[in-house]
Design an enzyme around this catalytic site. Structure first.
Site, PDB file in Angstrom:
ATOM      1  N   LYS A  28       0.850  -1.208   0.000  1.00 29.22           N
ATOM      2  CA  LYS A  28       0.000   0.000   0.000  1.00 29.22           C
ATOM      3  C   LYS A  28       0.880   1.249   0.000  1.00 29.22           C
ATOM      4  CE  LYS A  28      -4.000   1.917   2.519  1.00 29.22           C
ATOM      5  NZ  LYS A  28      -4.905   1.727   3.677  1.00 29.22           N
ATOM      6  N   SER A 103      -9.753   1.475   2.613  1.00 25.08           N
ATOM      7  CA  SER A 103      -8.947   2.268   1.713  1.00 25.08           C
ATOM      8  C   SER A 103      -7.841   1.480   0.995  1.00 25.08           C
ATOM      9  CB  SER A 103      -8.316   3.414   2.499  1.00 25.08           C
ATOM     10  OG  SER A 103      -7.429   2.910   3.484  1.00 25.08           O
ATOM     11  N   SER A 127      -9.893  -0.804   6.750  1.00 20.99           N
ATOM     12  CA  SER A 127      -9.318  -0.660   5.408  1.00 20.99           C
ATOM     13  C   SER A 127      -8.600  -1.881   4.838  1.00 20.99           C
ATOM     14  CB  SER A 127      -8.378   0.534   5.364  1.00 20.99           C
ATOM     15  OG  SER A 127      -9.151   1.703   5.266  1.00 20.99           O
TER      16      SER A 127
HETATM   17  N1  GLN Z   1     -13.330   3.834   6.075  1.00 26.65           N
HETATM   18  C1  GLN Z   1     -12.647   4.191   7.287  1.00 26.65           C
HETATM   19  C2  GLN Z   1     -12.234   5.638   7.216  1.00 26.65           C
HETATM   20  O1  GLN Z   1     -12.454   6.221   6.218  1.00 26.65           O
HETATM   21  C3  GLN Z   1     -11.476   3.304   7.522  1.00 26.65           C
HETATM   22  C4  GLN Z   1     -10.280   3.689   6.780  1.00 26.65           C
HETATM   23  C5  GLN Z   1      -9.060   2.922   7.173  1.00 26.65           C
HETATM   24  O2  GLN Z   1      -9.144   1.883   7.828  1.00 26.65           O
HETATM   25  N2  GLN Z   1      -7.903   3.476   6.814  1.00 26.65           N
HETATM   26  O3  GLN Z   1     -11.696   6.183   8.123  1.00 26.65           O
END
Ligand code: GLN
Length: 425
Positions: A28, A103, A127
């Site tokens: 990532k 994400s 994410s």
């Molecule tokens: N969807 C969640 C957020 O937008 C989780 C994102 C993540 O785990 N980085 O914060």
């Protein structure tokens, strides 16, 4: 590549031999790679090249892995669809025209499309698990402190962990073995062996659930889509036929988990992202003699809409006079969530729920409605608030769309969730 899984394609060779020799790993793009740009999916960092490797990257190289590239992601990890990336959206290889989740959508898509054998994501509120569920692959969010965050560009540091994404439970467990364990560069890491665990994760993927007691939090099942719920209960029946049993549990605190998560995550984000000012980090908008205006211009141009929204809300939640009303309340809710999970896990080996309450959305569908996007995280964020380990494993499909099942375990009980998940594969 066709699904836009990668922001940067590259080949970083690892050691000649080791447990991951001959395998490719996609990383990532918020995980630092020396001499390879690390953008966090943001225009702010589109030419940022870190001078050092994150600890997990050094461990991958030592284990003989070949890094295949840096994957697309929601900007700074803020999103559930990979559509907030400054590098365009990623498409879900398992569901044409749909989002891959987020994400870490690029990492899950790379694995699902066979563009990498394995991948690393980061999970602040789901994410890793969300894109794993949406793309029909396996993802693990480790216990807080099991994996070093050194070199991970922080979004909300008290919540997030780096973890593996893979086609199978066993391969995810193998990758976890390589990256887990204390790191002198990250004072929040803990030794699993000193906390009632051990590091033999791959061996735990033996499919043996005879005698396993599963707790099912009704709050995390009742609000899910009908098609998702059907797949979930079929999977539980499958586990029962293999010797597991289940009982329903109540977690009254989870009703407040999404609010608490977003207050805490945005507050931490507002502080963590202050370093991107065009001087210390990030692209400068060009100095025009006035520091405040220069700073504002760099951030206006460098950050996308979702990131700006969160910095503003986080700054507001922490500001004098509002701190007790929002931030402190959210911390109280976090303690309550943790307590609820500890209680439920005192009478069950693992907890189970659908990973996501909905199947993958169509591309473009949720961008205009941030609140709807935040609510899709209802089943994943409580686990980060409670610092616990969780896995998402493919459980089946509804209308040709992948559905993931989430197992949650006690702190440093990664073996338990790996074992349970391996029985479904
Ligand atoms: N969807 C969640 C957020 O937008 C989780 C994102 C993540 O785990 N980085 O914060």
């Amino acid at each position: 590549m066709s699904h836009n899984a990668y922001i940067t394609e590259t080949t970083i060779e690892g050691a000649d031999d080791g447990p991951l020799a001959g395998r490719t790993v996609a990383v990532k793009d918020n995980i630092s790679t020396a001499d390879v740009r690390t953008t966090c999916g943001s225009a702010m960092l589109d030419d940022y090249v870190p001078p050092y490797d994150a600890t997990v990257v050094s461990r991958l190289k030592d284990a003989g892995a070949t890094i295949a590239g840096k994957t697309n992601m929601d900007e700074f990890g803020m999103g559930t669809t990979t559509e907030t990336s400054a590098f365009g959206p990623t498409e879900n290889p398992a569901a044409e025209g749909r989002v891959p989740g987020g994400s870490s959508g690029g990492s899950a898509a790379a694995v699902a499309a066979g563009e990498a054998d394995l991948a690393l994501g980061s999970d602040t509120g789901g994410s890793i698990r969300c894109p794993a569920a949406f793309c029909g692959v396996v993802g693990i969010k480790p216990t807080y402190g099991l994996v070093s965050r050194y070199g991970l560009v922080a979004y909300a540091n008290s919540l997030e962990q780096i973890g593996p994404i893979a086609p199978s439970v066993e391969e995810a467990a193998e990758l976890l073995e390589v990256i887990a364990g204390p790191d002198e560069h990250d004072g929040t890491t803990r030794d699993a062996a000193e906390n009632g665990g051990n590091y033999d994760y791959a061996a735990a993927a033996d499919g043996d659930v005879d005698g396993l007691e599963i707790g099912i939090p009704t709050e995390l099942v009742d609000d899910a889509d009908e098609g998702v719920t059907e797949v979930f209960w079929d999977a539980i029946a499958d586990l029962e036929s293999k010797g597991a049993s289940y009982h329903e549990v109540e977690l009254p605190s989870v009703e407040h988990a999404v609010e608490a998560y977003y207050v805490i995550a945005m507050s931490e984000a507002s502080s963590n992202l202050a370093r991107f000012d065009g001087v210390r980090y990030g692209n400068s908008g060009g100095y025009d003699g006035n520091w405040n205006e220069t700073f504002a211009k760099a951030r206006e141009e460098g950050f996308g809409e979702e990131v700006k929204r969160r910095i503003l809300l986080g700054t507001y939640a922490l500001s004098a006079g509002y701190h007790d009303k929002y931030y402190k309340k959210a911390q109280d809710a976090r303690a309550w969530v943790k307590q609820d999970f500890d209680e439920a896990l005192s009478e069950a080996d693992v907890l189970a729920s659908p990973t996501m309450p909905v199947p993958p959305m169509k591309l473009g569908e949720s961008l205009d409605d941030p609140l709807k996007m935040y609510l899709a995280d209802a089943n994943t964020v409580p686990i980060n608030l409670a610092n616990l380990p969780a896995i998402s494993v493919p459980a089946g499909e509804t209308e040709d769309l992948p559905v993931g099942l989430q197992f949650v375990g006690p702190a440093f009980g990664e073996q338990q969730i790996i074992r349970a998940a391996s029985a479904l594969a």
